[in-house]
Structures are given as structure tokens and as C-alpha cells.
Design an enzyme around this catalytic site. Structure first.
Site, mmCIF file in Angstrom:
data_model
loop_
_atom_site.group_PDB
_atom_site.id
_atom_site.type_symbol
_atom_site.label_atom_id
_atom_site.label_comp_id
_atom_site.label_asym_id
_atom_site.label_seq_id
_atom_site.Cartn_x
_atom_site.Cartn_y
_atom_site.Cartn_z
ATOM 1 N N GLU A 160 40.623 44.551 39.280
ATOM 2 C CA GLU A 160 40.596 43.830 40.548
ATOM 3 C C GLU A 160 39.592 44.443 41.537
ATOM 4 O OE1 GLU A 160 42.065 41.163 40.405
ATOM 5 O OE2 GLU A 160 42.222 40.403 42.457
ATOM 6 N N ASP A 161 39.431 45.756 41.502
ATOM 7 C CA ASP A 161 38.686 46.422 42.582
ATOM 8 C C ASP A 161 37.370 47.090 42.197
ATOM 9 O OD1 ASP A 161 40.617 45.635 44.330
ATOM 10 O OD2 ASP A 161 41.708 47.528 44.324
#
Ligand code: MN
Length: 713
Positions: free
Chosen positions: A76-77
Site C-alpha cells: 500500500e505504501d
């Protein structure tokens, strides 16, 4: 910040067989991937996954879970992808990381928590592997521990609210009391800091007033048990501000009325010791009525076991006491994680009360090692449901296999009835698409739409199916009513009788119909012939000159006797009775032949009728016949086999077309009805073969008609 070798050492301390290489690789990969990213606190971002991994080592989880914790925010990051993780760490770790990532995305989608119960189920259903959920809960716990660094107050509040409504109950659901308590208290601090502060101040005041009251009581209780020969560890604590707040709220008490703000825990070796300890304490101190609970013989639904009691303690103060074994204690604190730990330690787990954990433990009994156990701990309890979002973020729970049609009906009956299409996750999808967990569904509606009978083939919810079926029935009924009305109008006109509502009502009783509509319906479905209605309404109606009664399909022979007096056929022996065969329904224009039956007369068949083969061996019974219909107004009966689309108005149109072509439907029988089509036999009164073929041509021109043939039965 915990260091690399410390983390590995900690895992090895409870799991000597831990995959050290995996842990080291995951540590390095995650640190590099997060690079120079920072948290709201200013710490390097990597401190977060590392702390989450640390929390999970307290639960003594396996290497795969710890590695997953380290990698949980990568997809996600950071720039790295799930396939990178799969390449470097293998399929299993990638699957676990993917599971956590999915829950994180879901989290971002949940703007509101009013559907908290469904959202919890969704999280459970999507977790699939218990380790995914444990990593997610640890992730949330660390985010709550560092929540005060988040600057935006609205964001802080939203996260705290979500923790209170969703994650704390979820931790409780899988029996993780300690997680639950900490999550609740951190959320409480954000959501109602004033209340929490005043409760804390009050607790401090009490503590100072009573000196080291807590410790004095604890020592006295330990002495009492020791003297009675019970081996016990006694601990005392002030209750958490949130649990005190909850009690004040629920029981509508003030702080002063809330006597028992202190609680003691007695941990003993065996179940027998639990009851022994209870007996010792009950014999020394007065009990508070209504506070004794035996959760050992009757565990709580989440598997919690303990004895609870309330006493007026050694310092004349109300105290609450929980008595349990070490194992019950750990299971109460760590829930499913403790179960795993116990099994890993090769000690028998007797606390098998978790309704769903019990199933996991059964699998465990047949699994040879902890990895295999975790491998099989699929969270199957909500696998029979799917949870989807409306565009506004509302959660809709549906049985698995549900489609956008089910979704539409679950939102509102109106939405279901008028739905024409659906966007699933932003793309137009067929209405028969099977929905999956977390899908966002937007239903497209149109006022002009009505439920389609086709939907019944794939809708799975009772609500949708019932609505669709009811609608289809009502529409079918309307069609039959329209058809029946047309048939009656035509017949009454032919018989020279007035067809009025009033007249029909007069005949209802005799025809055993409840209403005029009912009557139309019976005629339309062929349960009643139009002539029966004429006779019931106008008794004594003479059928008009030359009009023979047509043999109805249901009751035939009776009426044949009253057939026409003017014989339209040449070649008959004078005086011989004449019948028209029901197999082929001969019409003027057809080539015909007669078959003589002694005592019955002559039956007329078309020359190509299959029935004639029956008489191939008896040529003496055959009679040559020819039509003689000039000037005859006698109608004949043609029978048609028709396949017509099951659409609104199609039966009505059918009867209209036949009427316009001067045909008269005397009888109708549906022989086959599917969602898409009606198959039926229709008896039509016509002048001759040409008249019938004209009608057939007109019918074939109708778009709703699939096929029209003369019936040969
Ligand atoms: Mn995270």
C-alpha cells in the site's frame, strides 16, 4: 526501536525452530522499501511495522506472522509490489501480506461505522487466515498507541471511533481481552478525554485516601488462601477508566455509587483449586448477592472461563474477584493466540469452548505441527456471506452467490423492481454477476423497468425471489384476464347477448367465481368455456342457428352429439351419424376420408392423419368423402399449436389478431409454460382451411409468436 537481532532472538526464545533467514530478509527488505518515509511522530516509517512485529512476538506467533507484520504496509505504501514479495518470500507470505493489504483498503473505504456489526463480519470473512486478522489487530493497536501524533483532530476522532466500534469488539470476539482493553482505553482517551480524566483523578484520590489499600487487601487474600492450603497467585488492579465509565453509563450510577472500582484476580493450578479457593473466600467474607457467576461450567460465547464473585473484603470494602487457572487466564487475555501457544507446547487444551475455535482445534488435532495448524485456520464462519458497499459506504450483507439483483432488493424493493443494470467497482457488469466481499455496487434504475422473470434464475435471496415471483404471477394473471375478457366479448356478441358487468355478476355464483376478474381469469386459462358463461348468465340461450357447439378439450364426447344438422359432406350413407376426428380436426379444404365404426357412425379424418394407420388392415371401414360446404355458415374447428413469448400483453394481442381475422377462440390450453415462453393449444372456429391458414399467417407476422402449426395429436 527494537533492533534486528533482538527481534530474531525474541522469536527464537519461544520458537527454537523459527525461520531466522526469513525474519532477517523481511526486516531488511521492509526497512529498505520504506526508506526515508516518516510517521506523524517524526519517527522513520519502518518503526511502525517493526513495533507491530514486536506486539506479535508477545503473542508468541510463528515466523510467517512476524514476517507478515514487517511487510504489512509495503504494497500500500511503497513502490514494491505483491509480486516482488511473492518472488522474494514465497506464496504463503505473499498471501498473508495480501490479506492484510485488503483489510487496510477496506479500512480506507469505511467512512462510517453505523454498520459496525456487518463490518466486523466482513473483516472476519476477508481475513480467511487467523494470522491476517492478528496482524491487522496489532497494526491497529500500534496506530492507536501513536494516535496522539496525528495532527488532524477529525482524523483522530474517526480512527478512535472505528477502533471502539469495530476493532475492540473484534478482539473480544476472538477472545483477546488484553487487546480489547487497550484498544478501548486508547479510543476512550480520544473520544471522551474529559470523562476519562475525571475518572482517573477520582481513582487517584481514592488510592491516596486509602493508602496502599489495594496492596493490603491483596496480601490478606493471599494469606487466607495460603492458610487453607491453596496454591494461588493473587493480583489486584484498579479497573480501567473505560470499564468504569461503561458501568456508570449502563447502570446509571454515579462514581460514588460504583463501589467496586478494584478487582482482584486469583490464579490457581487446577479447576478443582478454583472451587476450593472460592469456598475459602466465601467462608471468610460476606458475599454480595447476585454477583456470583460460574463461567467455568457455563463459558461465555467467546470461550471466556472464570469464577466471578463479589465480597465485602478485609477492609470492609466491596471488591470483585475472578478465580481461574493459568490456562484460562492466558486464553482470556490472548484468546485464539493462546490456544495456538498451548497446542504448540504440546499441552492438552481442555478449554475448548470457543465455538469456532473448537473447529480449528479439531483440525489442529490432525495437524502435525503449528505451521500446518495455522495453515488450516481459515476463518470460515462468515464464508457463507458476502459483504458489499453501497456508493455511500453502507454495508449490505448477502448470502454468498448473491448478485446485483439481490443487492438491489436488499437496498429497497423499489430499487430492485426498477433495476436495469449495475456498476460493480465502477464498471458496468451483468446483473447475473456473483458479488464478492468488499465490492462496491451501484444500481442503475429506470422507472420503465419491471422485474424480469429471468432474474429468478440467478437471484439467491428470499426477498428478491419472492418479489420477482409475485410480480411475474401478477403479470401472468393480467394476461389471462385480458385474454378471457376478449374471448367472452366475442362469444357474447356472436350469441347476440349483452355483455355487461352487471350481467356477469349475476352469473358469478353459478360459475363458482368470486369476481368478474376471476371469471375472466378462468376463461383465459381454459378452466371455463366462454359458452358456459353465456349459459350461466343467460339461461336458456339457444345457440344460434347452425352454430354447433365446439368440443372443448377438457370435455369432448358429450357435446359431439349435438353437432350440426346440415351435413356439409358428400358421400355419406344417409342417416349415418357424423363426427370430426379430434386428432386432426379436418376442415373444408382438407382432403378427407371417413372411418366407419359400427353403432357410432362415421368419423372424418384428414387424409394425412396418423390415426389412419390404425385402420390400414381394415379397408372395408374406409369411406370416400368430399366437402360440400357451399353456402354453409357452419363453423369448423381448427386446432393450433402455438409458441408465444411470455411478455406483457402477448396473450391479449394473440386473441385480438385472431378476432380481427374473424376467427373465434373457443378453447385454449397452456401445455407448457417456461419463464420465456408459453406453449399452447388453441381451438379456433373457422369457415374452412383457407380461413385457418389466413389466421396462421397473421399470427406468424406477430413478433411475439415463435411458431404456429396445426396441432396433430
Ligand atoms: Mn500499518
Amino acid at each position: 526501536m527494537i533492533r534486528q537481532f533482538e527481534l530474531v532472538e525474541k522469536v527464537r526464545s519461544y520458537d527454537p525452530g523459527a525461520d531466522e533467514g526469513l525474519l532477517n530478509r523481511a526486516y531488511v527488505f521492509a526497512m529498505k522499501a520504506h526508506g526515508s518515509q516518516t510517521r506523524a511522530s517524526g519517527d522513520p516509517y519502518f518503526s511502525h511495522p517493526l513495533e507491530v512485529a514486536g506486539i506479535l512476538t508477545d503473542l508468541k506467533l510463528d515466523s510467517a506472522s512476524i514476517a507478515t507484520a514487517l511487510l504489512h504496509d509495503i504494497v500500500e505504501d511503497t513502490e514494491a509490489s505483491l509480486s516482488d514479495i511473492e518472488m522474494l518470500f514465497g506464496r504463503d507470505i505473499a498471501r498473508l501480506v495480501d490479506g492484510v493489504t485488503k483489510l487496510t483498503r477496506l479500512e480506507l473505504q469505511s467512512e462510517q461505522t453505523k454498520h459496525a456489526e456487518n463490518f466486523r463480519k466482513l473483516l472476519l470473512a476477508m481475513s480467511e487466515d487467523i494470522r491476517v486478522l492478528l496482524v491487522k489487530l496489532a497494526d491497529r493497536l500500534h496506530n492507536m498507541q501513536t494516535l496522539h501524533f496525528v495532527r488532524n483532530p477529525e482524523k483522530r476522532r474517526r480512527i478512535a471511533r472505528e477502533t471502539m466500534d469495530i476493532y475492540a469488539p473484534l478482539a473480544e470476539r476472538i477472545g483477546m481481552q488484553r487487546f480489547k482493553d487497550e484498544l478501548q482505553d486508547l479510543a476512550f482517551a480520544e473520544l471522551n478525554s474529559d470523562a476519562r480524566e475525571s475518572i482517573l483523578a477520582r481513582l487517584n484520590f481514592l488510592r491516596e485516601q486509602g493508602g496502599d489499600l489495594l496492596e493490603r487487601v491483596r496480601e490478606q487474600l493471599a494469606r487466607d488462601l495460603d492458610e487453607a492450603g491453596v496454591e494461588a497467585q493473587v493480583s489486584g488492579r484498579l479497573k480501567s477508566p473505560y470499564s468504569i465509565w461503561r458501568k456508570m453509563e449502563q447502570r446509571n450510577l454515579s462514581f460514588e455509587q460504583l463501589a467496586d472500582t478494584v478487582a482482584f484476580r486469583v490464579v490457581v493450578p487446577t479447576v478443582g483449586d478454583c472451587y476450593h479457593a472460592l469456598g475459602v473466600l466465601h467462608s471468610r467474607y460476606p458475599t454480595v448477592p447476585g454477583r456470583f457467576k460460574d463461567y467455568i461450567s457455563t463459558p461465555k460465547p467467546n470461550g471466556y472461563r472464570s469464577l466471578h464473585t463479589g465480597l465485602i473484603g478485609p477492609e470492609q470494602q466491596r471488591i470483585e474477584i475472578q478465580i481461574r487457572t493459568r490456562e484460562m487466564h492466558e486464553i482470556a487475555e490472548f484468546g485464539v493466540a493462546a490456544h495456538w501457544k498451548y497446542k504448540q507446547g504440546a499441552r492438552a487444551v481442555d478449554g475448548r469452548q470457543y465455538r469456532w475455535v473448537r473447529e480449528l482445534l479439531d483440525i489442529l488435532d490432525h495437524a502435525s505441527n503449528p505451521e500446518e495448524f495455522l495453515e488450516h485456520t481459515k476463518l470460515e464462519m462468515f464464508q457463507d456471506q458476502v459483504f458489499c458497499f453501497t456508493p455511500k459506504g453502507d454495508l449490505i450483507a448477502l448470502p454468498s452467490g448473491a448478485t446485483p439483483v439481490d443487492f438491489a432488493y436488499a437496498v429497497h424493493s423499489e430499487v430492485g423492481d426498477t433495476c436495469v443494470g449495475a456498476k460493480v467497482n465502477g464498471r458496468m457488469m451483468p446483473l447475473r454477476t456473483r458479488l464478492t466481499n468488499g465490492d462496491q455496487v451501484q444500481i442503475v434504475t429506470s422507472k420503465a423497468q419491471t422485474p424480469s422473470p429471468d432474474w429468478e434464475k440467478f437471484a439467491v435471496t428470499g426477498k428478491a425471489r419472492a418479489r420477482i415471483r409475485r410480480f411475474v404471477r401478477a403479470r401472468e394473471r393480467e394476461q389471462y384476464i385480458e385474454l378471457g375478457r376478449n374471448m367472452l366479448e366475442k362469444t357474447f356478441r356472436q350469441e347476440g347477448q349483452d355483455l355487461t358487468e352487471k350481467a356477469l355478476k349475476g352469473g358469478l355464483k353459478k360459475l363458482k367465481a368470486e369476481s368478474v376478474q376471476d371469471l375472466h381469469f378462468s376463461v383465459g386459462t381454459g378452466h371455463l368455456s366462454a359458452m358456459d358463461v353465456v349459459h350461466a348468465v343467460y339461461p336458456g340461450t339457444k345457440e344460434r342457428g347452425g352454430w354447433r357447439k365446439v368440443a372443448s378439450i377438457g370435455r369432448r364426447a358429450k357435446r359431439d352429439k349435438t353437432q350440426e344438422n346440415a351435413v356439409p359432406i358428400k358421400g355419406l350413407i344417409p342417416g349415418m351419424a357424423l363426427h370430426y376426428a379430434h386428432c386432426c380436426h379436418p376442415l373444408p379444404g382438407d382432403r378427407i376420408v371417413g372411418i366407419v365404426t359400427t353403432g357410432k357412425g362415421v368419423t372424418v379424418h384428414t387424409i394425412d392423419c396418423d390415426t389412419l394407420q390404425t385402420f390400414a388392415e381394415t379397408p372395408e371401414r374406409w369411406v370416400d368423402l368430399a366437402w360440400d360446404v357451399d353456402g354453409s355458415s357452419v363453423p369448423f374447428l381448427g386446432r393450433l399449436h402455438i409458441v408465444v413469448a411470455n411478455e406483457p400483453g402477448s396473450l391479449g394481442n394473440l386473441s385480438t389478431v385472431i378476432g380481427k381475422n374473424d376467427g373465434n377462440i373457443s378453447n385454449l390450453k397452456i401445455t407448457n409454460r417456461s419463464i420465456d415462453f408459453f406453449e399452447m393449444l388453441i381451438d379456433v372456429e373457422v369457415k374452412d382451411l383457407k380461413h385457418l391458414t389466413d389466421i396462421m399467417a397473421a399470427l406468424r407476422a406477430m413478433s411475439v409468436i415463435t411458431s404456429v402449426e396445426r396441432a396433430r395429436t
